[in-house]
Enzyme design. Structure first.
Site, short mmCIF file in Angstrom:
data_model
loop_
_atom_site.label_atom_id
_atom_site.label_comp_id
_atom_site.label_asym_id
_atom_site.label_seq_id
_atom_site.Cartn_x
_atom_site.Cartn_y
_atom_site.Cartn_z
N ASP A 12 0.81 -1.23 0.00
CA ASP A 12 0.00 0.00 0.00
C ASP A 12 0.83 1.27 0.00
OD1 ASP A 12 -2.25 -1.65 0.14
OD2 ASP A 12 -2.21 -1.66 2.33
N LYS A 15 1.84 2.25 -5.05
CA LYS A 15 2.36 1.69 -6.31
C LYS A 15 1.41 1.97 -7.48
CE LYS A 15 2.37 -2.36 -4.36
NZ LYS A 15 2.01 -1.98 -2.99
N GLY A 39 -4.58 -4.26 -3.78
CA GLY A 39 -5.57 -3.23 -4.09
C GLY A 39 -4.78 -2.00 -4.48
N HIS A 40 -4.73 -1.71 -5.77
CA HIS A 40 -3.92 -0.59 -6.26
C HIS A 40 -4.85 0.52 -6.72
CE1 HIS A 40 -0.28 -3.43 -7.13
NE2 HIS A 40 -0.72 -3.49 -5.90
N GLN A 227 1.89 -6.08 -3.38
CA GLN A 227 2.34 -6.15 -1.98
C GLN A 227 3.65 -5.35 -1.83
OE1 GLN A 227 1.34 -9.62 -3.36
NE2 GLN A 227 -0.58 -8.62 -2.91
P1 GDP Z 1 -0.82 0.41 -3.53
O1 GDP Z 1 -1.40 -0.88 -3.05
O2 GDP Z 1 0.65 0.49 -3.28
O3 GDP Z 1 -1.16 0.71 -4.96
O4 GDP Z 1 -1.47 1.54 -2.63
P2 GDP Z 1 -3.04 1.70 -2.25
O5 GDP Z 1 -3.78 2.13 -3.45
O6 GDP Z 1 -3.53 0.47 -1.55
O7 GDP Z 1 -2.97 2.83 -1.14
C1 GDP Z 1 -2.39 4.07 -1.41
C2 GDP Z 1 -3.45 5.15 -1.13
O8 GDP Z 1 -2.82 6.40 -1.07
C3 GDP Z 1 -4.50 5.29 -2.22
O9 GDP Z 1 -5.69 5.69 -1.65
C4 GDP Z 1 -3.92 6.39 -3.11
O10 GDP Z 1 -4.92 7.08 -3.84
C5 GDP Z 1 -3.30 7.28 -2.09
N1 GDP Z 1 -2.11 8.03 -2.51
C6 GDP Z 1 -1.11 7.65 -3.33
N2 GDP Z 1 -0.13 8.58 -3.33
C7 GDP Z 1 -0.52 9.55 -2.47
C8 GDP Z 1 0.08 10.77 -2.01
O11 GDP Z 1 1.19 11.13 -2.38
N3 GDP Z 1 -0.63 11.51 -1.10
C9 GDP Z 1 -1.87 11.12 -0.66
N4 GDP Z 1 -2.49 11.90 0.21
N5 GDP Z 1 -2.46 10.00 -1.09
C10 GDP Z 1 -1.79 9.22 -1.97
P1 IMO Z 2 -0.96 -4.17 -2.24
O1 IMO Z 2 -0.52 -4.73 -3.57
C1 IMO Z 2 -0.94 -4.56 2.08
C2 IMO Z 2 -1.00 -8.64 3.68
C3 IMO Z 2 -2.24 -9.06 4.44
C4 IMO Z 2 -1.64 -10.02 5.44
C5 IMO Z 2 -0.55 -10.70 4.62
C6 IMO Z 2 -0.98 -12.05 4.04
O2 IMO Z 2 -2.23 -3.43 -2.31
O3 IMO Z 2 0.15 -3.39 -1.63
P2 IMO Z 2 -2.55 -12.72 2.01
O4 IMO Z 2 -4.00 -12.44 1.76
O5 IMO Z 2 -1.63 -12.21 0.96
O6 IMO Z 2 -2.29 -14.16 2.34
O7 IMO Z 2 -2.21 -11.92 3.37
O8 IMO Z 2 -0.23 -9.83 3.56
N1 IMO Z 2 -1.24 -8.13 2.31
C7 IMO Z 2 -1.17 -6.84 1.98
N2 IMO Z 2 -0.98 -5.74 2.74
N3 IMO Z 2 -1.07 -4.44 0.75
C8 IMO Z 2 -1.26 -5.53 -0.04
O9 IMO Z 2 -1.27 -5.47 -1.38
C9 IMO Z 2 -1.36 -6.79 0.58
N4 IMO Z 2 -1.56 -8.05 0.13
C10 IMO Z 2 -1.47 -8.86 1.20
O10 IMO Z 2 -2.86 -7.95 5.06
O11 IMO Z 2 -0.99 -9.30 6.46
MG MG Z 3 -2.94 -1.55 -1.79
#
Ligand code: GDP
Ligand code: IMO
Ligand code: MG
Length: 427
Positions: A12, A15, A39-40, A227
């Site tokens: 998270d 990416k 979840g991207h 991840q």
């Molecule tokens: P990922 O799994 O690495 O793609 O990240 P996620 O989408 O799960 O979580 C990142 C969250 O931060 C999302 O809600 C993005 O829209 C938000 N986000 C990404 N970059 C920034 C930033 O520079 N500032 C803020 N405030 N939000 C951001």
């Molecule tokens: P993105 O791509 C954050 C974590 C779960 C748990 C562990 C194992 O959005 O960054 P799993 O379901 O993979 O067997 O769970 O890994 N986890 C993540 N945490 N971002 C993710 O993906 C994750 N995918 C799995 O919360 O701790």
């Molecule tokens: Mg994510």
């Protein structure tokens, strides 16, 4: 130019946003590990896309998308994602290629994931319950695996599913006798597979051949890690990890493309650290600071909605990830979230058994003993969400970035100051 984007923390990191930006200059975006546990988030104008299986390049209509062999595909989630994009007039027809070798997540994997977690009680891993671990276990076990290519031969698949579901029912009945009255139905599972096959077969391909042809034509490929490196099955905080190689090291095996084809490995970090699920987290702030970060950064899981654990930037952990991933440059996200804090801390070392260490111990026994050694920098109050140029950032924010850069020994070339595409500073 070929790039690989990976998270350097526990997922998270942002990416999705970084991949979306870099995809503007890419011909192909490739997911190579994980599954619908990811979840991207990609924000385009007023649209916010939460992508679990489709590469984050999919929202750009001219980009080809590959779901490579290393991914575990939940067809239900993927079909829903394709249909959601179609509802916004974004079609994947002719530009989505799903590896015939990618393994398929079916209902019994999700059930297994859930029952296993429930039976662990307070020792649970905190998985996403997306069936990831059980599906990768079947991949390694081989005998009971289903791959995307199997959807092309439904008669053979039906016979195989008969054996698989019988076996799974025996295992569930033995391990969870309370459930023995509710066996999985072979008919239901096969009917669903027929539906999945009808919708997904047009996208199934030999993605290794596709990628190597693209390389021969000098097309630009962007690999999108899911991840984060600290959740890597081999190099993360085992057993509190995911079931794939979620660092840059998973890219070659997960795509069939050698690591040296990548010109630039981009590591993504947040200006602080978050973690979802269980496991050690030395810089966690289970207090008002953690809550401040969670509120300002909207730190709730994209896949499960769970509140994310929040803490200070951990340079020991992130520099370990940068080393194992051979990271060339870093994207530092969520700088805006830290505004308003008087003092910002960076963990520069761990104290373990009275000794200072700067090399991250992935071994959780040692990691659980680690006491973070912090350095502090003064914070800033200014709203930086509209800043476009590095030199327009408050001096304290510039100094904070310089400190992180020094710890990681890698240049920070992208800075996120908000979720939108244009809220990005390039250096
Ligand atoms: P990922 O799994 O690495 O793609 O990240 P996620 O989408 O799960 O979580 C990142 C969250 O931060 C999302 O809600 C993005 O829209 C938000 N986000 C990404 N970059 C920034 C930033 O520079 N500032 C803020 N405030 N939000 C951001
Ligand atoms: P993105 O791509 C954050 C974590 C779960 C748990 C562990 C194992 O959005 O960054 P799993 O379901 O993979 O067997 O769970 O890994 N986890 C993540 N945490 N971002 C993710 O993906 C994750 N995918 C799995 O919360 O701790
Ligand atoms: Mg994510």
């Amino acid at each position: 130019m070929n790039c690989c984007v990976v998270g350097l923390q526990w997922g998270d990191e942002g990416k999705g946003k970084v991949v979306d930006i870099l995809a503007e200059h890419s011909d192909i975006v490739v997911r190579y590990n994980g599954g619908a546990n990811a979840g991207h988030t990609v924000v385009v104008g007023n649209n916010r896309f939460a992508l679990h299986l489709l590469p984050s390049g999919s929202v750009r209509p001219n980009v080809n998308c590959v779901i490579a062999n290393g991914v575990v595909v939940d067809p239900e989630v993927l079909i829903e994602e394709i249909e959601t994009l179609a509802g916004k007039n974004i079609t994947l027809n002719g530009r989505l290629f799903i590896s015939e070798n990618a393994h398929v997540v079916l209902a019994y994997h999700k059930k297994d994931d859930q029952l296993r977690e429930e039976s662990l009680g307070k020792n649970k891993l905190g998985t996403t319950i997306r069936g990831i671990g059980p599906c990768y276990a079947d991949k390694v076990g081989r005998s009971y695996a289903v791959r995307m290519g199997d959807f092309r031969h439904l008669d053979q698949l039906k016979t195989r599913l008969q054996a698989i579901v019988e076996y799974k029912n025996k295992v569930f009945a033995a391990l969870y006798p309370d459930l023995s009255g509710q066996p999985l139905s072979i008919k239901d599972i096969f009917e669903k597979c027929k539906l999945y096959a009808g919708k997904l077969t047009p996208f199934i391909a030999d993605t290794t051949e596709f990628l190597h042809k693209a390389i021969a034509q000098s097309q630009s490929i962007l690999f999108e890690g899911a991840q984060g490196s600290l959740l890597d099955l081999d190099h993360g905080t085992f057993p509190y990890v995911t079931s794939s190689n979620s660092s840059a090291l998973g890219m070659p095996a997960g795509s069939g493309v050698p690591a040296r084809v990548v010109d630039r490995y981009v590591g993504v970090v947040k200006a602080y650290t978050t973690r979802v699920g269980a496991g050690p987290f030395p810089t966690e702030q289970d207090n008002e600071i953690g809550q401040y970060i969670r509120d300002r950064g909207h730190e709730y899981g994209t896949t499960t909605g769970r509140p994310r654990r929040c803490g200070w930037f951990d340079a020991v952990a992130a520099s370990y990830s940068a080393k194992i991933g051979g990271i060339d440059s870093v994207a530092l996200m969520h700088l805006d979230t830290l505004a308003g804090l008087k003092e910002i801390k960076i963990c520069r070392a761990y104290k373990i058994n009275g000794q200072e260490k700067t090399f991250f111990p992935a071994d959780i026994d040692r990691l659980c003993q680690a006491e973070p050694v912090y350095e502090s920098v003064p914070g800033w109050d200014e709203d930086i969400t509209n800043v476009k140029d590095f030199h327009d950032l408050p001096t304290n924010a510039q100094d904070f970035i310089a400190r992180i850069e020094e710890h990681l020994a890698v240049a920070i070339t992208i800075i996120g100051v908000g979720p939108a595409r244009q809220q990005t500073i390039f250096r």
